[in-house]
Design a protein around this motif. Structure first.
Motif, PDB file in Angstrom:
ATOM      1  N   TYR A 161      -1.989  10.101  -2.875  1.00 59.61           N
ATOM      2  CA  TYR A 161      -2.189  11.420  -3.483  1.00 59.61           C
ATOM      3  C   TYR A 161      -0.944  12.288  -3.299  1.00 59.61           C
ATOM      4  N   ASN A 162      -0.279  12.148  -2.152  1.00 57.44           N
ATOM      5  CA  ASN A 162       0.945  12.912  -1.875  1.00 57.44           C
ATOM      6  C   ASN A 162       2.189  12.269  -2.476  1.00 57.44           C
ATOM      7  N   LYS A 163       2.002  11.131  -3.141  1.00 58.71           N
ATOM      8  CA  LYS A 163       3.089  10.369  -3.752  1.00 58.71           C
ATOM      9  C   LYS A 163       4.091   9.869  -2.713  1.00 58.71           C
ATOM     10  N   LYS A 164       3.595   9.508  -1.549  1.00 58.79           N
ATOM     11  CA  LYS A 164       4.401   8.887  -0.490  1.00 58.79           C
ATOM     12  C   LYS A 164       3.944   7.435  -0.367  1.00 58.79           C
ATOM     13  N   TYR A 165       4.227   6.683  -1.397  1.00 63.18           N
ATOM     14  CA  TYR A 165       3.735   5.313  -1.491  1.00 63.18           C
ATOM     15  C   TYR A 165       4.292   4.398  -0.411  1.00 63.18           C
ATOM     16  N   TRP A 166       5.459   4.697   0.100  1.00 61.19           N
ATOM     17  CA  TRP A 166       6.070   3.846   1.114  1.00 61.19           C
ATOM     18  C   TRP A 166       5.292   3.884   2.430  1.00 61.19           C
ATOM     19  N   LYS A 167       4.433   4.882   2.626  1.00 60.98           N
ATOM     20  CA  LYS A 167       3.664   4.969   3.864  1.00 60.98           C
ATOM     21  C   LYS A 167       2.407   4.096   3.835  1.00 60.98           C
ATOM     22  N   ILE A 168       1.965   3.701   2.674  1.00 61.56           N
ATOM     23  CA  ILE A 168       0.721   2.931   2.563  1.00 61.56           C
ATOM     24  C   ILE A 168       0.813   1.600   3.311  1.00 61.56           C
ATOM     25  N   GLY A 217      -4.809   5.416   3.362  1.00 59.28           N
ATOM     26  CA  GLY A 217      -3.681   5.251   2.458  1.00 59.28           C
ATOM     27  C   GLY A 217      -3.851   5.993   1.143  1.00 59.28           C
ATOM     28  N   LEU A 218      -5.073   6.376   0.808  1.00 61.72           N
ATOM     29  CA  LEU A 218      -5.291   7.075  -0.458  1.00 61.72           C
ATOM     30  C   LEU A 218      -4.699   8.487  -0.423  1.00 61.72           C
ATOM     31  N   GLY A 219      -4.724   9.124   0.742  1.00 65.13           N
ATOM     32  CA  GLY A 219      -4.101  10.443   0.889  1.00 65.13           C
ATOM     33  C   GLY A 219      -2.591  10.361   0.722  1.00 65.13           C
TER      34      GLY A 219
END
Length: 186
Positions: free
Chosen positions: A62-69, A57-59
């Motif tokens: 980093y990509n600013k795709k927080y909804w994927k975490i 989830g840190l990647g």
């Protein structure tokens, strides 16, 4: 007559070549300027993949795709839950079967015969192994997603896509050819 036509075509072709060369030089300069203005970092996908490998989830962060975490943790966590649950049940049935072989019959599975205990062991062992594959698969998918997403973020998507008709002379017959070019300026 033929000589003048040949000279006119020659200069027309030479003029198109010069214009094409100048256009190509201008286009190459525009591409270099675009790369400088967009601050494209070729190491960004590798960083995102490394961050996801260190902590799932840190990647994506980093990509600013927080909804994927939450999706990453949900997939890995669910698979890990089923792994732990199947592993515990496998050990319960295995321990009960071992106690039966030693002559004890006071386990909580007294209503099952030995064949049923063996079948239950195999069932939960298979589920445990499949769950471990899912954990590893979702972990790898997390890394791949971060890498691909970081690579795709760097693409410049804008309205510079154009279609232009072009007339150019044939190199052998010197007849005018009509073509259609699809240009995308990077």
């Amino acid at each position: 007559m033929h000589k003048t036509l040949f000279i006119a075509i020659f200069f027309l072709f030479l003029g198109n070549t010069v214009v094409f060369a100048q256009t190509k030089a201008v286009t190459q300069k525009a591409v270099k300027d675009s790369l400088k203005s967009n601050n494209i970092d070729p190491l960004t996908p590798a960083k995102a993949a490394f961050y996801s490998a260190v902590l799932p989830g840190l990647g994506q962060a980093y990509n600013k795709k927080y909804w994927k975490i939450p999706l990453v943790y949900g997939a890995i966590g669910t698979s890990l839950y089923f792994y732990i649950d199947s592993n515990n049940k496998y050990h319960q049935y295995r321990d009960a079967y071992k106690r039966r072989l030693e002559g004890y019959s006071d386990d909580k599975f007294s209503y099952l015969d030995n064949n049923r205990l063996i079948t239950a062991q195999k069932f939960y062992q298979r589920n445990r192994d499949l769950s471990s594959l899912f954990v590893l698969g979702f972990y790898a998918l997390n890394i791949i997603d971060a890498n691909v997403d970081a690579a795709l973020i760097q693409f410049n998507v804008n309205e510079k896509l154009s279609v232009q008709p072009i007339v150019y002379p044939d190199g052998v017959t010197f007849k005018a050819n009509v073509g259609l070019t699809l240009n995308y300026n990077f």
